[in-house]
Design an enzyme around this catalytic site. Sequence first.
Site, short mmCIF file in Angstrom:
data_model
loop_
_atom_site.label_atom_id
_atom_site.label_comp_id
_atom_site.label_asym_id
_atom_site.label_seq_id
_atom_site.Cartn_x
_atom_site.Cartn_y
_atom_site.Cartn_z
N TYR A 466 -17.02 -0.45 -26.16
CA TYR A 466 -16.66 1.05 -26.26
C TYR A 466 -15.50 0.99 -27.25
CZ TYR A 466 -18.54 0.80 -21.66
OH TYR A 466 -19.37 0.57 -20.47
N HIS A 467 -15.76 0.29 -28.49
CA HIS A 467 -14.77 0.53 -29.67
C HIS A 467 -15.14 0.58 -30.94
CE1 HIS A 467 -12.39 -2.49 -26.62
NE2 HIS A 467 -12.34 -1.24 -26.45
N PRO A 468 -16.10 1.89 -31.13
CA PRO A 468 -16.62 1.82 -32.44
C PRO A 468 -15.64 2.45 -33.55
CG PRO A 468 -16.96 3.71 -30.90
CD PRO A 468 -16.54 2.70 -30.04
#
Length: 529
Positions: A466-468
């Site tokens: 969850y770290h784009p």
Amino acid sequence: MDEFDYVVVGAGSEGCVVASRLSENPDVKVCLLEAGQAGTGWVVNTPAATAIMIPSKINNWAFDTVPQPGLNGRVGYQPRGKALGGSSAINAMIYISGHKWDYDHWASLGNKGWSFEDLLPYFKRAENNEEIHDAFHGTGGPLNVAKLRTDNPVPHVFVEAARQCQFPLNRDFNGAEQEGVGVYQVTQKNGERWSAARAYIHPHLTRPNLSVITAAAASKIVFSGHRATGVQYRQGKESREVKALREVILASGAFQSPQLLMLSGVGDGNHLRKFGIEVVHDLPSVGRNLQDHIDFVFGYSSESRDLFGISFGGIARLIREIGRYRKEGRGMVTTNFAEAGGFLKTNPQAAVPDIQLHFVVGRVTDHGRKKSLGHGFSCHVCLLRPKSRGYVALQSADASAPPLIDPKFFDDPDDLEEMVKAFRLTRRILEAPALASLRGEDLLTRGVETDAQIRDVLRNRCDTVYHPVGSCKMGTDDQAVVDPELRVRGVEGLRVVDASIMPTLIGGNTNAPTITIAEKAADLIRARH
């Protein structure tokens, strides 16, 4: 048409910060547009309710990627917050500032003013750390950072397992050294989630110069020539427009900021013309340089009722814990699930940690979308600086259609080989003696021993943590979308202020760095005007 000095598009962590800071000046008018709702209520404020939002469309865009060849053709899942507070309203609340090396690297790429020394005052300005008071932490800031209040002994057992494997322990991942294993600090206050909206927007909704419009999905940035002058948005069935006298500030995240730029005519001209979009400025780098933390999750069954799971005893325990939470603001319901973890090196000679662990006090399969009976624990391991680069593009000229998301996981073969090392290191900790009394069946990796078998299970089970970032890269080169003041190249009156501007992925969770980017951006904007 309503007129404002500044129109901020997207009320995620960064949009909340910018709108709040700019509206501190009573002489300017600020409009904050958010496609979701108010970001209030028990489902947001109760930390454990993240388990309800992440797998669902509650306050969540719940995007999918295109099929990933590196993941054996599987479609990845990309939850993103859809409410005031954005992803800080649905995330695991872990507070990580990131490694000094990453920001100094940004500065070395030509981004003057973005070194760790430059950014530390902004981290401190944002933070109110209840527990740690030193040169690396702030007090009195809007973002409350606290110790977990779960009183759960299991995360400390995991830390002991890491110590048994000769890994260093770390009380503060945001201090002088990041390397080590420990229990995470979280963005909570009195046992409740402290989102960016609670920190920066909800206390200031009575400001006469701040207009917050929810359920307002931006559809287009309006240009007069090459100058951004406003934003079109839809609210229900109505199409509306707000005018920006000074600047439009795009804060819609790593997927939707490049999408809105392209829908508005800023992007690769050939790509835009395919959808009948008039080109305002041909900027092929929009949407490129997408980076994300590729992640694998181990899972074990357990008989411990200190761990979350589905059973008669577990449900009875949870009911008691809900009562305790209401009375004391403590206990299992205050969990962020990923209670412990760490930053480690797969190569002891490496300059910085290259993997991060998230130890979860429950069983996690497919982002929580698959449920099974029984209790257990999980452990994420992610690669902090992958070499693979993906992109964001349009699937349609319809603003309500989701963007095309292609992270290109394992596109660079080095990422897979690094994850093999990460797999072996993490398994060492999970098989340490300290966890023996908790450890039941290995649910996902039993019999996986050789490098070839590890590669297979990685391709079959890895996905995002969850770290784009990176799709509107900051820089001074031809591949940059924004300059070091976050102004979109080739147009006027338009900035991007969110994780999409990161030129490279930082070594850690991205929420606190994104808030810090917005704190700095507010100063850049105020200095300009």
